[in-house]
Design a protein around this motif. Structure first.
Motif, PDB file in Angstrom:
ATOM      1  N   CYS A 193       0.825  -1.204   0.000  1.00 23.41           N
ATOM      2  CA  CYS A 193       0.000   0.000   0.000  1.00 23.41           C
ATOM      3  C   CYS A 193       0.864   1.261   0.000  1.00 23.41           C
ATOM      4  N   PHE A 194       1.938   1.236   0.792  1.00 27.92           N
ATOM      5  CA  PHE A 194       2.849   2.381   0.844  1.00 27.92           C
ATOM      6  C   PHE A 194       3.519   2.616  -0.506  1.00 27.92           C
ATOM      7  N   VAL A 195       4.055   1.563  -1.110  1.00 32.77           N
ATOM      8  CA  VAL A 195       4.776   1.701  -2.389  1.00 32.77           C
ATOM      9  C   VAL A 195       3.848   2.206  -3.481  1.00 32.77           C
ATOM     10  N   ARG A 196       2.658   1.628  -3.594  1.00 31.35           N
ATOM     11  CA  ARG A 196       1.733   2.058  -4.643  1.00 31.35           C
ATOM     12  C   ARG A 196       1.273   3.505  -4.404  1.00 31.35           C
ATOM     13  N   SER A 197       1.063   3.886  -3.167  1.00 32.70           N
ATOM     14  CA  SER A 197       0.671   5.267  -2.870  1.00 32.70           C
ATOM     15  C   SER A 197       1.791   6.235  -3.222  1.00 32.70           C
ATOM     16  N   ALA A 198       3.026   5.846  -2.948  1.00 26.89           N
ATOM     17  CA  ALA A 198       4.178   6.693  -3.276  1.00 26.89           C
ATOM     18  C   ALA A 198       4.335   6.842  -4.782  1.00 26.89           C
ATOM     19  N   GLU A 199       4.076   5.770  -5.531  1.00 25.54           N
ATOM     20  CA  GLU A 199       4.224   5.813  -6.985  1.00 25.54           C
ATOM     21  C   GLU A 199       3.235   6.761  -7.639  1.00 25.54           C
ATOM     22  N   VAL A 200       2.006   6.785  -7.147  1.00 28.48           N
ATOM     23  CA  VAL A 200       0.958   7.578  -7.802  1.00 28.48           C
ATOM     24  C   VAL A 200       0.610   8.856  -7.043  1.00 28.48           C
ATOM     25  N   GLY A 201       1.127   9.006  -5.806  1.00 27.44           N
ATOM     26  CA  GLY A 201       0.887  10.225  -5.035  1.00 27.44           C
ATOM     27  C   GLY A 201      -0.529  10.393  -4.552  1.00 27.44           C
ATOM     28  N   SER A 202      -1.206   9.272  -4.336  1.00 30.64           N
ATOM     29  CA  SER A 202      -2.607   9.354  -3.929  1.00 30.64           C
ATOM     30  C   SER A 202      -3.048   8.038  -3.316  1.00 30.64           C
ATOM     31  N   PHE A 203      -3.705   8.109  -2.158  1.00 27.75           N
ATOM     32  CA  PHE A 203      -4.297   6.912  -1.568  1.00 27.75           C
ATOM     33  C   PHE A 203      -5.452   6.402  -2.439  1.00 27.75           C
ATOM     34  N   ALA A 204      -6.216   7.332  -3.011  1.00 26.32           N
ATOM     35  CA  ALA A 204      -7.377   6.941  -3.816  1.00 26.32           C
ATOM     36  C   ALA A 204      -6.963   6.166  -5.056  1.00 26.32           C
ATOM     37  N   GLU A 205      -5.933   6.675  -5.760  1.00 24.14           N
ATOM     38  CA  GLU A 205      -5.484   5.985  -6.972  1.00 24.14           C
ATOM     39  C   GLU A 205      -4.814   4.664  -6.630  1.00 24.14           C
ATOM     40  N   ARG A 262      -7.515   2.187  -6.010  1.00 28.28           N
ATOM     41  CA  ARG A 262      -8.136   1.707  -7.251  1.00 28.28           C
ATOM     42  C   ARG A 262      -7.306   0.597  -7.879  1.00 28.28           C
ATOM     43  N   ARG A 263      -5.988   0.770  -7.886  1.00 21.44           N
ATOM     44  CA  ARG A 263      -5.113  -0.221  -8.514  1.00 21.44           C
ATOM     45  C   ARG A 263      -4.970  -1.480  -7.673  1.00 21.44           C
ATOM     46  N   LEU A 264      -5.199  -1.361  -6.372  1.00 23.04           N
ATOM     47  CA  LEU A 264      -5.088  -2.513  -5.484  1.00 23.04           C
ATOM     48  C   LEU A 264      -6.447  -3.154  -5.198  1.00 23.04           C
ATOM     49  N   SER A 265      -7.512  -2.583  -5.785  1.00 22.70           N
ATOM     50  CA  SER A 265      -8.874  -3.073  -5.555  1.00 22.70           C
ATOM     51  C   SER A 265      -9.251  -3.010  -4.070  1.00 22.70           C
ATOM     52  N   LEU A 266      -8.865  -1.902  -3.432  1.00 25.15           N
ATOM     53  CA  LEU A 266      -9.208  -1.643  -2.038  1.00 25.15           C
ATOM     54  C   LEU A 266      -9.939  -0.308  -1.954  1.00 25.15           C
ATOM     55  N   THR A 267     -10.343   0.068  -0.745  1.00 23.76           N
ATOM     56  CA  THR A 267     -10.922   1.400  -0.546  1.00 23.76           C
ATOM     57  C   THR A 267      -9.803   2.359  -0.142  1.00 23.76           C
ATOM     58  N   PRO A 268      -9.945   3.654  -0.442  1.00 22.99           N
ATOM     59  CA  PRO A 268      -8.933   4.624   0.002  1.00 22.99           C
ATOM     60  C   PRO A 268      -8.726   4.593   1.510  1.00 22.99           C
ATOM     61  N   ALA A 269      -9.809   4.385   2.257  1.00 22.74           N
ATOM     62  CA  ALA A 269      -9.688   4.337   3.720  1.00 22.74           C
ATOM     63  C   ALA A 269      -8.831   3.153   4.159  1.00 22.74           C
ATOM     64  N   ALA A 270      -8.995   2.017   3.480  1.00 24.00           N
ATOM     65  CA  ALA A 270      -8.208   0.834   3.825  1.00 24.00           C
ATOM     66  C   ALA A 270      -6.733   1.048   3.532  1.00 24.00           C
ATOM     67  N   VAL A 271      -6.426   1.707   2.412  1.00 19.20           N
ATOM     68  CA  VAL A 271      -5.031   1.983   2.068  1.00 19.20           C
ATOM     69  C   VAL A 271      -4.425   2.955   3.076  1.00 19.20           C
ATOM     70  N   GLY A 272      -5.146   4.029   3.394  1.00 19.09           N
ATOM     71  CA  GLY A 272      -4.649   4.998   4.361  1.00 19.09           C
ATOM     72  C   GLY A 272      -4.419   4.382   5.728  1.00 19.09           C
ATOM     73  N   LYS A 273      -5.323   3.523   6.167  1.00 17.43           N
ATOM     74  CA  LYS A 273      -5.195   2.857   7.461  1.00 17.43           C
ATOM     75  C   LYS A 273      -4.005   1.920   7.467  1.00 17.43           C
ATOM     76  N   SER A 274      -3.791   1.215   6.346  1.00 18.93           N
ATOM     77  CA  SER A 274      -2.676   0.284   6.251  1.00 18.93           C
ATOM     78  C   SER A 274      -1.341   1.024   6.322  1.00 18.93           C
TER      79      SER A 274
END
Length: 307
Positions: free
Chosen positions: A9-21, A24-36
């Motif tokens: 979750c951290f790596v993908r967020s860093a690559e795209v600069g957004s929890f929401a994006e 989307r690519r991880l098939s999760l919710t933005p809240a789940a990515v941010g919490k992780s």
């Protein structure tokens, strides 16, 4: 496993600069990515991102951590994908980007043979004439020419990317003879406008004897596609500068002829691109090797060469 998921979750967020994006690519919710990511920060005892309502940027610690874990994450994911292959054979979804017309003419016809060899692979092919970010957008491979080679991506040459001047027999019969490049300034040009920049490039012609001359065609009209330019030239409306893969069918059929056949534009290579890492997924390796093999067996490198 929870830590591995948080790192992803951290790596993908860093690559795209957004929890929401990233979500989307991880098939999760933005809240789940941010919490992780927050759990990972708590476990490490450092803040990895500076958050605001409009942006997500890495902290200095985040930059350091990303450099340490991103390559290892990719290696682990590829190892898992290879082990998960069907009975040891390449398997999984194969996400590939390629030019629209080039892909339809020369890659799609290879699909049947590819799937006969690798039935457990599921093609997910995207047709677009723009360069994609393989790593950030999750592509396994891309086929095209004139791409910048970003860090972490390698290219394997498939064929030269030559452009040639073509016109119809009727057009050439009704106009002044073209003996040398300077004669082109008296002729109507069907020029290619870059779909990325919207500009018409200034091309330099190269001869087989390695002489050089600027292209001096008058811009009678512009197109953003070589296939469309060929179809326009067939109507006797001017001289087109087009990529060989699109011109070759018309030249072989005799509906177009090369103008100044000793001259061409060298635009680099058409290559297959993929991420560089030690453990390449079996599906990607199978596709790369198959495409290189098919281009060699079918003589496409020679067929697309203007020399």
């Amino acid at each position: 496993m929870e830590t591995f998921s948080s790192i992803e979750c951290f790596v993908r967020s860093a690559e795209v600069g957004s929890f929401a994006e990233a979500a989307r690519r991880l098939s999760l919710t933005p809240a789940a990515v941010g919490k992780s990511v927050a759990k990972l920060e708590a476990r490490l005892g450092v803040r990895l991102f500076q958050r605001s309502t409009r942006s997500l940027t890495l902290t200095e610690a985040g930059h350091l951590f990303l450099g340490e874990v991103s390559a290892s994450l990719l290696t682990i994911q590829n190892a898992v994908a290879n082990l998960a292959s069907a009975e040891g054979r390449p398997a999984g979804t194969l996400k590939v980007s390629m030019g629209t017309v080039f892909g339809r003419l020369y890659i799609v016809p290879l699909l049947g043979e590819f799937l006969r060899r690798f039935p457990a692979i599921n093609p997910d092919w995207h047709f677009d004439n723009r360069q994609v970010d393989l790593i950030a957008q999750g592509f396994d491979a891309a086929i095209g020419g004139g791409f910048e080679l970003p860090q972490g991506v390698v290219a394997r040459k498939l064929t030269p990317a030559h452009r040639v001047l073509v016109a119809s027999v009727d057009y050439l019969a009704e106009r002044e003879a073209i003996v040398e490049p300077d004669d082109l300034k008296h002729h109507d040009g069907i020029l290619i406008r870059s779909p990325q920049t919207g500009r018409v490039r200034s091309w330099q012609l190269t001869s087989r004897a390695r002489q050089h001359s600027p292209l001096t065609l008058k811009a009678r009209m512009t197109m953003s596609d070589s296939e469309a330019a060929c179809a326009t030239a067939v109507q006797g409306l001017g001289i087109a500068l087009v990529s060989m893969p699109f011109a070759v069918g018309y030249l072989e059929a005799g509906t177009l002829q090369r103008v100044l056949p000793e001259w061409y534009v060298d635009d680099g290579n058409i290559s297959i691109y993929y991420a560089e890492h030690k453990l390449l997924p079996g599906k990607t390796r199978a596709f790369v090797d198959f495409i290189i093999e098919q281009f060699a067996e079918r003589g496409l490198g020679r067929r697309f060469s203007a020399v």
